[in-house]
Design a protein around this motif. Structure first.
Motif, PDB file in Angstrom:
ATOM      1  N   ILE A  67       0.826  -1.201   0.000  1.00 25.82           N
ATOM      2  CA  ILE A  67       0.000   0.000   0.000  1.00 25.82           C
ATOM      3  C   ILE A  67       0.867   1.260   0.000  1.00 25.82           C
ATOM      4  CG2 ILE A  67      -1.625   1.331   1.415  1.00 25.82           C
ATOM      5  CD1 ILE A  67      -3.004  -1.229   2.105  1.00 25.82           C
ATOM      6  N   ASP A  68       1.878   1.264   0.826  1.00 24.75           N
ATOM      7  CA  ASP A  68       2.805   2.398   0.892  1.00 24.75           C
ATOM      8  C   ASP A  68       4.221   1.855   0.750  1.00 24.75           C
ATOM      9  OD1 ASP A  68       3.438   5.106   3.288  1.00 24.75           O
ATOM     10  OD2 ASP A  68       4.396   4.555   1.394  1.00 24.75           O
ATOM     11  N   TRP A  78      -3.315  -8.978   1.758  1.00 24.94           N
ATOM     12  CA  TRP A  78      -4.468  -8.272   2.320  1.00 24.94           C
ATOM     13  C   TRP A  78      -4.125  -6.815   2.640  1.00 24.94           C
ATOM     14  CZ3 TRP A  78      -8.947 -10.751   1.942  1.00 24.94           C
ATOM     15  CH2 TRP A  78      -8.926 -12.146   1.857  1.00 24.94           C
ATOM     16  N   GLY A  79      -2.859  -6.443   2.432  1.00 24.14           N
ATOM     17  CA  GLY A  79      -2.425  -5.087   2.736  1.00 24.14           C
ATOM     18  C   GLY A  79      -1.989  -4.903   4.173  1.00 24.14           C
ATOM     19  N   TYR A  93       9.312 -13.275  15.471  1.00 30.25           N
ATOM     20  CA  TYR A  93       7.948 -13.426  15.001  1.00 30.25           C
ATOM     21  C   TYR A  93       7.555 -12.212  14.178  1.00 30.25           C
ATOM     22  CZ  TYR A  93       6.943 -17.487  17.891  1.00 30.25           C
ATOM     23  OH  TYR A  93       6.953 -18.747  18.430  1.00 30.25           O
ATOM     24  N   GLY A  94       6.613 -12.412  13.257  1.00 32.52           N
ATOM     25  CA  GLY A  94       6.050 -11.303  12.529  1.00 32.52           C
ATOM     26  C   GLY A  94       4.829 -10.774  13.263  1.00 32.52           C
ATOM     27  N   GLU A  95       4.883  -9.542  13.722  1.00 30.49           N
ATOM     28  CA  GLU A  95       3.768  -8.914  14.421  1.00 30.49           C
ATOM     29  C   GLU A  95       3.156  -7.837  13.532  1.00 30.49           C
ATOM     30  OE1 GLU A  95       2.425  -9.727  17.197  1.00 30.49           O
ATOM     31  OE2 GLU A  95       3.899 -11.105  18.079  1.00 30.49           O
ATOM     32  N   VAL A  96       1.832  -7.740  13.547  1.00 37.02           N
ATOM     33  CA  VAL A  96       1.153  -6.739  12.722  1.00 37.02           C
ATOM     34  C   VAL A  96       1.565  -5.334  13.150  1.00 37.02           C
ATOM     35  CG1 VAL A  96      -1.080  -5.764  12.081  1.00 37.02           C
ATOM     36  CG2 VAL A  96      -0.821  -8.249  12.291  1.00 37.02           C
ATOM     37  N   SER A  97       1.987  -4.546  12.189  1.00 35.73           N
ATOM     38  CA  SER A  97       2.426  -3.181  12.472  1.00 35.73           C
ATOM     39  C   SER A  97       1.594  -2.130  11.730  1.00 35.73           C
ATOM     40  CB  SER A  97       3.907  -3.010  12.100  1.00 35.73           C
ATOM     41  OG  SER A  97       4.121  -3.329  10.732  1.00 35.73           O
ATOM     42  N   TYR A  98       0.705  -2.569  10.836  1.00 37.15           N
ATOM     43  CA  TYR A  98      -0.125  -1.623  10.085  1.00 37.15           C
ATOM     44  C   TYR A  98      -1.429  -2.306   9.721  1.00 37.15           C
ATOM     45  CZ  TYR A  98      -1.761   1.321   6.226  1.00 37.15           C
ATOM     46  OH  TYR A  98      -2.500   2.107   5.398  1.00 37.15           O
ATOM     47  N   ASN A  99      -2.558  -1.714  10.123  1.00 42.88           N
ATOM     48  CA  ASN A  99      -3.893  -2.243   9.843  1.00 42.88           C
ATOM     49  C   ASN A  99      -4.550  -1.380   8.768  1.00 42.88           C
ATOM     50  OD1 ASN A  99      -3.643  -2.043  13.202  1.00 42.88           O
ATOM     51  ND2 ASN A  99      -3.965  -4.094  12.377  1.00 42.88           N
ATOM     52  N   PRO A 100      -4.676  -1.862   7.551  1.00 43.22           N
ATOM     53  CA  PRO A 100      -5.116  -1.003   6.445  1.00 43.22           C
ATOM     54  C   PRO A 100      -6.566  -0.527   6.532  1.00 43.22           C
ATOM     55  CG  PRO A 100      -4.934  -3.279   5.728  1.00 43.22           C
ATOM     56  CD  PRO A 100      -4.318  -3.219   7.083  1.00 43.22           C
ATOM     57  N   LEU A 101      -7.420  -1.220   7.305  1.00 43.77           N
ATOM     58  CA  LEU A 101      -8.817  -0.804   7.418  1.00 43.77           C
ATOM     59  C   LEU A 101      -9.095   0.014   8.679  1.00 43.77           C
ATOM     60  CD1 LEU A 101     -10.775  -4.028   6.317  1.00 43.77           C
ATOM     61  CD2 LEU A 101      -9.843  -2.183   4.891  1.00 43.77           C
ATOM     62  N   MET A 153      -6.545  -6.735   9.651  1.00 43.25           N
ATOM     63  CA  MET A 153      -6.781  -5.595   8.771  1.00 43.25           C
ATOM     64  C   MET A 153      -7.346  -4.395   9.533  1.00 43.25           C
ATOM     65  SD  MET A 153      -8.452  -7.489   5.432  1.00 43.25           S
ATOM     66  CE  MET A 153      -8.162  -6.120   4.299  1.00 43.25           C
ATOM     67  N   ARG A 154      -8.038  -4.658  10.639  1.00 45.69           N
ATOM     68  CA  ARG A 154      -8.787  -3.617  11.339  1.00 45.69           C
ATOM     69  C   ARG A 154      -8.192  -3.263  12.699  1.00 45.69           C
ATOM     70  NH1 ARG A 154     -12.525   0.498  10.515  1.00 45.69           N
ATOM     71  NH2 ARG A 154     -14.341   0.326  11.884  1.00 45.69           N
ATOM     72  N   SER A 155      -7.472  -4.200  13.308  1.00 50.54           N
ATOM     73  CA  SER A 155      -6.940  -4.211  14.665  1.00 50.54           C
ATOM     74  C   SER A 155      -7.910  -5.004  15.534  1.00 50.54           C
ATOM     75  CB  SER A 155      -6.697  -2.822  15.267  1.00 50.54           C
ATOM     76  OG  SER A 155      -7.857  -2.294  15.852  1.00 50.54           O
TER      77      SER A 155
END
Length: 351
Positions: A67-68, A78-79, A93-101, A153-155
């Motif tokens: 996305i960026d 899924w972005g 580990y891979g941790e979510v750092s950006y929620n596109p929604l 995607m949302r958190s």
């Protein structure tokens, strides 16, 4: 019997020559096993240990978009962006750092979002792998999810709030998530022509002490979509392997009604997840996979404690309709002797 025949016997409610044993290990632990056993490939670890490995399958995505492009880290199709986090001195580990929604607030905004396309999955590569692995092992995959993907995607916080505050937005997003993955799985199973034994559906519904969402929320948002997925998967002759951690017992009857065949991981330290009670209530309705405690005993206990825990799971969840495995991925600092003790105990257990 070989590994495939042994696991299939349990899945079909038949009696194998011995109870099969599966194991989940993080890549760092697999690498330690390779060094200890003197092998180069992961599957050779399982062959040498006598593990009846349920082999994981994936369907690669060919067109992941960032996305960026200025943001650092891995971005999936899924972005959702991930960053590597050091869990301890031995693992990342891979941790979510950006929620596109996260910043969206209207269902109409979802129309312009760049959703993955079922056309962009590499079915040819996935089918080739499935057919090769299915010669020796029961196959499991791909990993699909409804609410877990939405949470990424949302958190998690917003996703849970949406079940009450933004139901229209949640329904609209889940429709997209279900449609993309449902079509992908349908195409994959059709092309694989019987080489896929089970599809992995993962939606953690329980925390360490209670449900993550109310039964009413599960009924409204997840049950109809899960049931549709199960029906589609069964139409191809495959089974549904459903993963939910935590204290999820109140939802097990509805999971079974939706059509799941295998329930994982049976986190019996959580309220309501007592192995004996689960076996009594649901043992004739679903196959259990997992059980062996992986927060304290497997990583921090000794070999005797691991053996005792394994026998307890075998006694209470088995011997029929049960495939013992670590309750989740055995972590990087798990002593190898504990893994050996677990496997040996299952091998020696008399049906």
């Amino acid at each position: 019997m070989n590994a495939r025949e042994r696991v299939r016997a349990v899945l079909n409610r038949e009696t194998p020559d011995r109870i099969p044993v599966d194991i989940w290990m993080v890549p760092e632990l697999v690498d330690k096993m390779k060094m200890r056993l003197g092998v180069q490939h992961e599957l050779d670890v399982y062959r040498k240990l006598g593990v009846d490995k349920i082999a994981w399958l994936g369907v690669p995505y060919k067109g992941a978009e960032i996305i960026d492009p200025n943001r650092q880290g891995m971005v999936n199709h899924w972005g959702v962006e991930f960053e590597k986090v050091e869990a301890n001195a031995n693992a990342e580990y891979g941790e979510v750092s950006y929620n596109p929604l996260l910043e969206l607030d209207c269902p109409s905004q979802l129309e312009s979002y760049s959703w993955p396309s079922p056309d962009s999955y590499d079915y040819e590569v996935a089918v080739r792998e499935a057919k090769e692995l299915s010669r020796e092992f029961v196959t499991l995959g791909p990993w699909i999810s409804l609410f877990e993907i939405y949470c990424s995607m949302r958190s998690l916080e917003e996703a849970l709030m949406d079940t009450l505050a933004e139901p229209e937005f949640l329904h609209a997003a889940l429709d997209r998530i279900a449609s993309v993955q449902g079509e992908m799985v349908n195409r994959f199973l059709q092309a694989a022509d019987g080489a896929v034994d089970m599809v992995f559906i993962s939606d953690d519904l329980g925390s360490q002490s209670s449900l993550l969402m109310s039964p009413d929320a599960f009924e409204e948002f997840l049950f109809p979509r899960l049931k549709a997925w199960c029906s589609m998967i069964h139409s191809h002759g495959a089974k549904v392997f459903f993963h939910t951690d935590g204290a999820s017992e109140p939802l097990i009857p509805r999971l079974i009604e939706a059509g799941i065949d295998v329930l994982n991981p049976i986190q019996h330290v959580c309220p309501g997840m007592d192995c004996k009670e689960l076996k009594q209530k649901y043992g004739n309705l679903v196959i259990f996979h997992g059980g062996v405690e992986n927060q304290q005993i497997l990583p921090f206990g000794n070999a005797r404690q691991v053996a005792d825990e394994t026998r307890k799971c075998l006694d209470e969840l088995g011997p029929d309709g049960f495939i013992p495995c670590s309750c989740h991925f055995a972590q990087a600092d798990t002593p190898l002797c504990n893994i050996f003790a677990f496997i040996e105990t299952v091998h020696q257990y008399e049906i």
